[in-house]
Design a protein around this motif. Structure first.
Motif, PDB file in Angstrom:
ATOM      1  N   UNK A  95      -0.850  -1.283   1.785  1.00  0.00           N
ATOM      2  CA  UNK A  95      -1.781  -2.419   1.316  1.00  0.00           C
ATOM      3  C   UNK A  95      -3.109  -2.211   0.370  1.00  0.00           C
ATOM      4  N   UNK A  96      -3.105  -0.732   0.453  1.00  0.00           N
ATOM      5  CA  UNK A  96      -4.487  -0.217  -0.158  1.00  0.00           C
ATOM      6  C   UNK A  96      -4.493  -0.496  -1.757  1.00  0.00           C
ATOM      7  N   UNK A  97      -5.467  -0.820  -2.257  1.00  0.00           N
ATOM      8  CA  UNK A  97      -5.717  -1.141  -3.580  1.00  0.00           C
ATOM      9  C   UNK A  97      -5.608   0.198  -4.240  1.00  0.00           C
ATOM     10  N   UNK A  98      -4.989   0.289  -5.594  1.00  0.00           N
ATOM     11  CA  UNK A  98      -4.626   1.344  -6.245  1.00  0.00           C
ATOM     12  C   UNK A  98      -6.023   1.978  -6.645  1.00  0.00           C
ATOM     13  N   UNK A  99      -7.123   1.294  -7.078  1.00  0.00           N
ATOM     14  CA  UNK A  99      -8.476   1.793  -7.290  1.00  0.00           C
ATOM     15  C   UNK A  99      -8.807   2.581  -6.082  1.00  0.00           C
ATOM     16  N   UNK A 100      -8.939   2.090  -4.628  1.00  0.00           N
ATOM     17  CA  UNK A 100      -9.373   2.848  -3.768  1.00  0.00           C
ATOM     18  C   UNK A 100      -8.410   3.979  -3.355  1.00  0.00           C
ATOM     19  N   UNK A 101      -7.286   3.920  -3.521  1.00  0.00           N
ATOM     20  CA  UNK A 101      -6.444   5.066  -3.192  1.00  0.00           C
ATOM     21  C   UNK A 101      -6.735   6.183  -4.123  1.00  0.00           C
ATOM     22  N   UNK A 102      -6.966   5.927  -5.673  1.00  0.00           N
ATOM     23  CA  UNK A 102      -7.418   6.990  -6.379  1.00  0.00           C
ATOM     24  C   UNK A 102      -8.543   7.520  -6.028  1.00  0.00           C
ATOM     25  N   UNK A 103      -9.715   6.746  -5.624  1.00  0.00           N
ATOM     26  CA  UNK A 103     -11.057   7.412  -5.177  1.00  0.00           C
ATOM     27  C   UNK A 103     -10.792   8.081  -3.877  1.00  0.00           C
ATOM     28  N   UNK A 104     -10.223   7.537  -2.923  1.00  0.00           N
ATOM     29  CA  UNK A 104     -10.046   8.173  -1.645  1.00  0.00           C
ATOM     30  C   UNK A 104      -8.810   9.050  -1.117  1.00  0.00           C
ATOM     31  N   UNK A 164       6.725  21.806  -8.209  1.00  0.00           N
ATOM     32  CA  UNK A 164       8.088  21.009  -7.711  1.00  0.00           C
ATOM     33  C   UNK A 164       8.421  20.263  -9.236  1.00  0.00           C
ATOM     34  N   UNK A 165       9.866  20.078  -9.122  1.00  0.00           N
ATOM     35  CA  UNK A 165      10.202  19.516 -10.423  1.00  0.00           C
ATOM     36  C   UNK A 165       9.976  18.025 -10.753  1.00  0.00           C
ATOM     37  N   UNK A 166      10.115  17.388  -9.322  1.00  0.00           N
ATOM     38  CA  UNK A 166       9.912  16.037  -9.246  1.00  0.00           C
ATOM     39  C   UNK A 166       9.146  15.510  -8.026  1.00  0.00           C
ATOM     40  N   UNK A 167       8.709  14.419  -7.882  1.00  0.00           N
ATOM     41  CA  UNK A 167       8.121  13.804  -6.550  1.00  0.00           C
ATOM     42  C   UNK A 167       8.770  12.563  -6.555  1.00  0.00           C
ATOM     43  N   UNK A 168       8.984  12.253  -5.175  1.00  0.00           N
ATOM     44  CA  UNK A 168       9.771  11.111  -4.553  1.00  0.00           C
ATOM     45  C   UNK A 168       8.599  10.385  -3.470  1.00  0.00           C
ATOM     46  N   UNK A 169       8.509   9.216  -3.541  1.00  0.00           N
ATOM     47  CA  UNK A 169       7.760   8.417  -2.667  1.00  0.00           C
ATOM     48  C   UNK A 169       8.278   6.971  -2.411  1.00  0.00           C
ATOM     49  N   UNK A 170       8.035   6.600  -1.175  1.00  0.00           N
ATOM     50  CA  UNK A 170       8.527   5.265  -1.002  1.00  0.00           C
ATOM     51  C   UNK A 170       7.161   4.290  -0.615  1.00  0.00           C
ATOM     52  N   UNK A 171       6.069   4.844  -1.137  1.00  0.00           N
ATOM     53  CA  UNK A 171       4.662   4.268  -0.806  1.00  0.00           C
ATOM     54  C   UNK A 171       4.370   3.223  -1.704  1.00  0.00           C
ATOM     55  N   UNK A 172       3.069   2.630  -1.615  1.00  0.00           N
ATOM     56  CA  UNK A 172       2.574   1.504  -2.143  1.00  0.00           C
ATOM     57  C   UNK A 172       2.755   1.935  -3.824  1.00  0.00           C
ATOM     58  N   UNK A 173       3.264   1.044  -4.558  1.00  0.00           N
ATOM     59  CA  UNK A 173       3.713   1.051  -6.347  1.00  0.00           C
ATOM     60  C   UNK A 173       2.679   1.194  -6.939  1.00  0.00           C
ATOM     61  N   UNK A 224       4.116  13.379 -18.000  1.00  0.00           N
ATOM     62  CA  UNK A 224       4.240  14.957 -18.035  1.00  0.00           C
ATOM     63  C   UNK A 224       4.852  15.372 -16.831  1.00  0.00           C
ATOM     64  N   UNK A 225       5.832  14.552 -16.121  1.00  0.00           N
ATOM     65  CA  UNK A 225       6.535  14.971 -14.952  1.00  0.00           C
ATOM     66  C   UNK A 225       7.370  13.878 -14.509  1.00  0.00           C
ATOM     67  N   UNK A 226       8.112  14.117 -13.528  1.00  0.00           N
ATOM     68  CA  UNK A 226       9.230  13.037 -13.018  1.00  0.00           C
ATOM     69  C   UNK A 226       8.526  12.761 -11.425  1.00  0.00           C
ATOM     70  N   UNK A 227       8.268  11.189 -11.615  1.00  0.00           N
ATOM     71  CA  UNK A 227       7.847  10.502 -10.365  1.00  0.00           C
ATOM     72  C   UNK A 227       8.608   9.252 -10.201  1.00  0.00           C
ATOM     73  N   UNK A 228       9.551   9.581  -8.781  1.00  0.00           N
ATOM     74  CA  UNK A 228      10.516   8.551  -8.524  1.00  0.00           C
ATOM     75  C   UNK A 228       9.787   7.461  -7.352  1.00  0.00           C
ATOM     76  N   UNK A 229      10.017   6.355  -7.643  1.00  0.00           N
ATOM     77  CA  UNK A 229       9.487   5.304  -6.655  1.00  0.00           C
ATOM     78  C   UNK A 229      10.662   4.900  -5.936  1.00  0.00           C
TER      79      UNK A 229
END
Lengths: 351, 351
Positions: free
Chosen positions: A72-81, A99-108, A295-300
């Motif tokens: 539930x973290x705000x993107x702006x807060x997540x960026x900062x902290x 790494x060739x790609x990153x995968x995350x099931x976290x906060x969109x 410039x890279x692969x990020x999968x949600x």
């Protein structure tokens, strides 16, 4: 011998992390023997899980951090902290080539914001988009944008078409995917201005031969085209409407199977066929939305998925990395820029 | 004794007119014994069909015209040349009080343009919308706009909420229907500006207690609210996406029933339960979209429907006429205007 590929995993992201991430990696390990995993997260929680999976342990490297981004973290807060969060470090590993790609099931929202900052937008692309595969009667369709941009102009839509084309080539293995712009078809209401302009741009672009014009909502399921391009608001509503409708029909069907003793017997007889049916409509099968245009692969991955769903998201990342998804976009953008650098522009924006 | 009600039918509109219109009227005649029909169209083609249906003949009056609007005619052309068309004369019968509602399976754009001209927009309503009922897990949901307006501002959306409320009261018989604004829910992307403004307007309106905030695409099927308000572009895409998804799932299901001998036996055992299932997802059941916001009731049937589908569209017209749909909108608009005439406006449009 195939070169080895490293996929960075945000092990702490998602409702049931880290367990489902490790489970997913273990399923993906069997499918992709040439993949190594960079597991980013709390080693105190990761190591006991890996200890039970020696084959996965052998292809995994743990990058410890005790920080993570909450759902539930705000993107702006997540960026900062979140500079030392598992999500950010997984993306940074892609940015600096570990790494060739990153995968995350976290906060969109946080993942999108961090991916933009860490991976940066590709030259020639104004805005990244979210793309995914959806099932259709003819197989599978790529749809984008699914929610990154609530409003889009004609140039954005053209760029989404370029990225959707590269996606369909990399993940679906198509050679000349057909492309449609999502619009409404009722008479005298030919949709929005930016769509008419985008259609003109597409007809003058290197993708002209693949562009099949406007499609409507029902064409998402008929599979009339391989790539459906839309703004992030419409795409998000359409995707969630499709998911909701599929659940509704399955709900009605389940009630039918309970409605009489004959239907209950039929259910038993049909069980193998229904398993096949369930697999075809299983949302885990289509798990893995890609942030394209970076410039890279990020999968949600869906936050609530299980190991099988997470493995499918890893599969999307592997497909994109192995089939040079980013390079395909780069070369198409170059062709497009060469075309539009022409001193007598072939493209008119007049309606 | 119930007062009799006259419904005007554009007998020449739709792919299989006039046959399916007459069939539909005959089915509706059994359901609504207090309804008379004003059948507008070519009497040379209508009379032979009516001759075989003496009970329908008895409650029907034929208004002859040899003009009709074709399915591919531009609305502007239809407006100019269609003054004596069956579609226009059916609407005119509503405008001058000879009929309580008009039903047509003809050209959507032409019907909308003619309905606006013939019936005129209600005072206090800036733009009419298209509304319909869609199935949900909790029963049925009213959705609007389904395609009349490709872009909408906050005031339009507020007015759609008023019309959707009146629709749910008249057709679904609800006393205080709940209302939601269709939006996207991903983090940091709280949707479009006009939606945030519309939410503020709704919270200050007489509908405040019924307003449940934003809903997402999947909520159309879960039935989280009784009325879903959106612009005509998004609504049209969502409706067609839902239709396409339902067809896709039924397609997958049909393949499952053919996949083995056991599945075929199961199909036979399940036939009665599947009939019930099929009825629940039958698009004919939800046939009948209403042009709301006009000084009269105009219902649009799918062009490709059959008699049963057309009868359901007539049923929507009858429900709206019998339950004072137009008066409900009028009184809500009056309350709203009284509220906003307040010298110190409670509504701020600042974000």
């Amino acid at each position: 011998m195939t070169a080895r590929l490293t996929i960075a995993l945000d092990v702490m992201g998602g409702d049931r992390a880290p367990a489902i991430v490790i489970d997913g990696a273990n399923i993906a390990r069997e499918r992709f023997p040439n993949v190594d995993f960079l597991m980013v997260g709390d080693e105190q929680r990761i190591e006991p899980l890996l200890a039970r999976l020696p084959l996965l342990r052998k292809v995994s490297h743990v990058l410890h951090t005790d920080k993570s981004v909450s759902s539930d973290e705000k993107p702006s807060t997540a960026l900062r902290n979140g500079r030392r969060s598992s999500m950010r470090l997984a993306l940074d590993a892609v940015a600096d080539g570990r790494a060739a790609a990153a995968v995350s099931a976290g906060n969109t929202g946080a993942l999108m914001a961090m991916a933009k900052l860490s991976l940066r937008t590709l030259p020639g692309i104004d805005r990244p988009a979210i793309a995914s595969i959806i099932p259709s009667q003819r197989g599978e369709t790529v749809m984008l944008d699914l929610g990154a941009n609530v409003t889009c102009d004609a140039q954005n839509l053209l760029q989404f078409a370029i990225m959707g084309d590269a996606f369909a080539r990399a993940v679906l293995g198509l050679t000349n995917p057909t492309i449609g712009l999502l619009n409404i078809g009722a008479e005298e209401m030919k949709g929005r201005e930016e769509l008419r302009q985008a259609a003109i741009l597409l007809r003058e672009s290197p993708l002209a031969a693949q562009f099949h014009g406007f499609v409507e909502g029902n064409n998402l399921s008929t599979g009339s085209v391989d790539v459906v391009v839309t703004d992030g608001f419409t795409g998000n509503v359409a995707l969630k409407t499709a998911e909701g409708t599929a659940q509704l029909i399955v709900h009605f069907l389940r009630e039918s199977f309970k409605s009489s003793i004959w239907a209950r017997i039929a259910y038993v007889l049909m069980r193998p066929a229904l398993t096949q049916f369930r697999n075809r409509v299983d949302p885990r099968r289509y798990n893995g939305a890609v942030f394209v245009g970076l410039n890279g692969i990020a999968v949600k991955s869906h936050g609530g998925t299980d190991g099988l769903g997470f493995a499918n998201a890893i599969g999307v990342a592997v497909d994109m990395a192995m089939h040079g998804f980013i390079d395909k976009i780069r070369s198409q953008v170059a062709v497009l820029q060469a075309t539009s650098a022409d001193p007598t522009p072939a493209v008119s924006l007049a309606p």
